[in-house]
Design a protein around this motif. Structure first.
Motif, mmCIF file in Angstrom:
data_model
loop_
_atom_site.group_PDB
_atom_site.id
_atom_site.type_symbol
_atom_site.label_atom_id
_atom_site.label_comp_id
_atom_site.label_asym_id
_atom_site.label_seq_id
_atom_site.Cartn_x
_atom_site.Cartn_y
_atom_site.Cartn_z
ATOM 1 N N GLN A 69 0.673 -1.320 -0.141
ATOM 2 C CA GLN A 69 -0.245 0.110 0.094
ATOM 3 C C GLN A 69 0.952 1.504 0.487
ATOM 4 N N LYS A 70 1.899 1.364 0.677
ATOM 5 C CA LYS A 70 2.863 2.807 0.946
ATOM 6 C C LYS A 70 3.829 2.384 0.077
ATOM 7 N N VAL A 71 4.549 1.177 0.009
ATOM 8 C CA VAL A 71 5.308 1.642 -1.583
ATOM 9 C C VAL A 71 5.180 1.242 -3.000
ATOM 10 N N GLY A 72 4.323 -0.248 -2.950
ATOM 11 C CA GLY A 72 4.186 -0.701 -3.910
ATOM 12 C C GLY A 72 3.808 -2.149 -4.534
ATOM 13 N N SER A 77 6.798 -7.591 -3.510
ATOM 14 C CA SER A 77 6.494 -8.621 -4.438
ATOM 15 C C SER A 77 8.401 -9.165 -4.013
ATOM 16 N N VAL A 78 9.374 -8.144 -4.113
ATOM 17 C CA VAL A 78 10.553 -8.575 -5.305
ATOM 18 C C VAL A 78 11.133 -8.904 -3.298
ATOM 19 N N ALA A 79 10.741 -7.758 -2.332
ATOM 20 C CA ALA A 79 11.346 -8.596 -0.906
ATOM 21 C C ALA A 79 10.932 -10.010 -0.453
ATOM 22 N N THR A 80 9.814 -10.062 -0.845
ATOM 23 C CA THR A 80 9.304 -11.634 -0.349
ATOM 24 C C THR A 80 10.056 -12.713 -0.722
ATOM 25 N N LYS A 81 9.284 -12.214 -2.147
ATOM 26 C CA LYS A 81 10.591 -13.618 -3.069
ATOM 27 C C LYS A 81 11.914 -14.158 -3.016
ATOM 28 N N MET A 82 12.363 -12.277 -3.031
ATOM 29 C CA MET A 82 13.895 -12.634 -2.643
ATOM 30 C C MET A 82 14.699 -12.624 -1.233
ATOM 31 N N SER A 83 13.751 -13.115 -0.302
ATOM 32 C CA SER A 83 14.254 -13.911 0.684
ATOM 33 C C SER A 83 14.463 -15.292 0.685
ATOM 34 N N ILE A 126 10.826 6.056 -4.077
ATOM 35 C CA ILE A 126 10.684 5.621 -1.860
ATOM 36 C C ILE A 126 11.810 5.966 -1.578
ATOM 37 N N ASN A 127 11.595 6.906 -0.618
ATOM 38 C CA ASN A 127 12.518 7.570 0.251
ATOM 39 C C ASN A 127 13.174 6.449 1.338
ATOM 40 N N SER A 128 14.506 6.769 1.969
ATOM 41 C CA SER A 128 14.944 6.218 3.062
ATOM 42 C C SER A 128 14.274 5.780 3.559
ATOM 43 N N SER A 129 13.175 6.312 4.425
ATOM 44 C CA SER A 129 12.229 6.011 5.184
ATOM 45 C C SER A 129 11.574 4.728 5.345
ATOM 46 N N ALA A 130 11.297 4.859 4.039
ATOM 47 C CA ALA A 130 9.897 3.314 3.285
ATOM 48 C C ALA A 130 10.639 2.293 3.075
ATOM 49 N N LEU A 131 11.979 2.433 2.846
ATOM 50 C CA LEU A 131 12.778 0.987 2.612
ATOM 51 C C LEU A 131 12.640 0.234 3.884
#
Length: 272
Positions: A69-72, A77-83, A126-131
Motif C-alpha cells: 500500500q505504501k511502497v508498491g 513481491s520482490v522483498a518477499t520472494k528474494m528472501s 521511494i524515500n529512505s524511510s520507506a525502505l
C-alpha cells in the motif's frame, strides 16, 4: 492469483485470511491419520515452533500489505520472494550443504529473475524511510522459511507433516481472530459470505503449499538451498505468466528478461 481475485470480487482480505487459516488447519487435521489430543500436541518438540510460525505468518502478512500500500506491490513481491537467499545461506553455513558451481550461478540468476520479473514501471520515488517496510518483509519471510526448514530437519517426522502444518495455521488463526476481536469495537465484525468463500478457496492451496514444501525439504536428492530457490523463482515466474493470461497484465521487456532468467536458473539449480 487468489489475492488478485479478492480485489476484483471485493473480498475483505483480512477476514478471508483468518478463514483461510481455519480451513488450512482443518485440512491438516483431516489428513492426519493418528488420533490427536491437546496434551499430545503440546508435548511435541515442535509445538513451540508452530506458535512462533503462527505469529510470524500474521505479522509478515500485515507487513506485506503495508508495503504494497505504501511502497508498491512490486516492491512487496520482490522483498518477499528474494528472501529465499536467507534459508539458502543458512543451509550452506549451518547444515554444510554443498552447492556446485552451476547451482551457485543459478541462485544468483534467480535473484535477478525475481527482481526483473516482479518490478513494474513506476514514477513513484521511494524515500529512505520507506525502505524499512520491504526490509522487514525480506527478513520476516526469510525467517519463516528458515524456521520451517529447521523444524523439518530437527523435530518433525514425515508422518507428522499434516499435523505440524495444521498447527501452524491453527495458531495463526487464533492470533488473527484475537486481532479482529480487539478491533471489533472500532470495526464491528460482520459475517460476509464472500469472505468465507474467499477464505476456503485460499485455505486449501495455502495448506498444501506448506505441506509440499515440507515434503520437498525431506527429499534427500535436493538440499534446502535448491528447494527454496526453485520454489520462490518458480512462483514469481508462473504468477507473472498467469497474470498475462488471466488478467491481461502488460509486462515490460525487463519482466520478460526476468522470466527468461527464471527458466535458466531453474534448469541450473534443478539439473546441475
Amino acid at each position: 492469483m487468489i489475492f488478485k481475485l479478492f480485489s476484483i470480487y471485493k473480498v475483505q482480505t483480512l477476514y478471508a485470511i483468518i478463514t483461510n487459516y481455519v480451513v488450512a488447519c482443518s485440512v491438516g487435521f483431516f489428513l492426519y491419520q493418528e488420533s490427536v489430543t491437546i496434551s499430545s500436541v503440546i508435548e511435541k518438540p515442535w509445538f513451540i515452533g508452530t506458535l512462533i510460525l503462527g505469529i510470524l505468518f500474521i505479522v509478515v502478512f500485515n507487513l506485506m500489505a503495508a508495503t504494497a500500500q505504501k511502497v508498491g506491490v512490486s516492491v512487496a513481491s520482490v522483498a518477499t520472494k528474494m528472501s529465499f537467499v536467507i534459508p539458502a545461506i543458512i543451509g550452506v553455513i549451518i547444515y554444510k550443504e554443498h552447492l556446485g558451481f552451476f547451482k551457485v550461478i543459478g541462485i544468483f540468476l534467480a535473484m535477478g529473475a525475481v527482481y526483473f520479473a516482479s518490478i513494474k514501471e513506476s514514477n513513484t520515488k521511494i524515500n529512505s524511510s520507506a525502505l524499512l517496510l520491504p526490509t522487514l518483509v525480506f527478513f520476516g519471510s526469510g525467517i519463516i522459511d528458515t524456521t520451517i526448514n529447521f523444524f523439518q530437519k530437527e523435530h518433525v517426522t514425515p508422518l507428522e507433516f499434516p499435523l505440524f502444518s495444521a498447527m501452524i495455521f491453527g495458531s495463526a488463526a487464533i492470533i488473527g481472530a484475537c486481532f479482529i476481536l480487539v478491533q471489533s469495537p472500532k470495526k464491528p465484525l460482520k459475517i460476509n459470505f464472500k469472505n468465507i468463500i474467499g477464505g476456503i478457496v485460499l485455505g486449501i492451496p495455502n495448506y498444501f503449499s506448506v505441506f509440499f514444501l515440507l515434503k520437498a525439504l525431506n527429499n534427500p536428492e535436493y538440499n534446502s538451498a535448491s528447494i527454496f530457490t526453485l520454489n520462490n523463482v518458480a512462483v514469481v515466474m508462473f504468477s507473472t505468466l498467469l497474470g498475462i493470461l488471466l488478467f491481461k497484465e502488460k509486462i515490460s521487456t525487463k519482466n520478460w528478461g526476468g522470466i527468461a532468467l527464471a527458466i535458466i536458473s531453474i534448469l541450473l539449480v534443478a539439473l546441475a
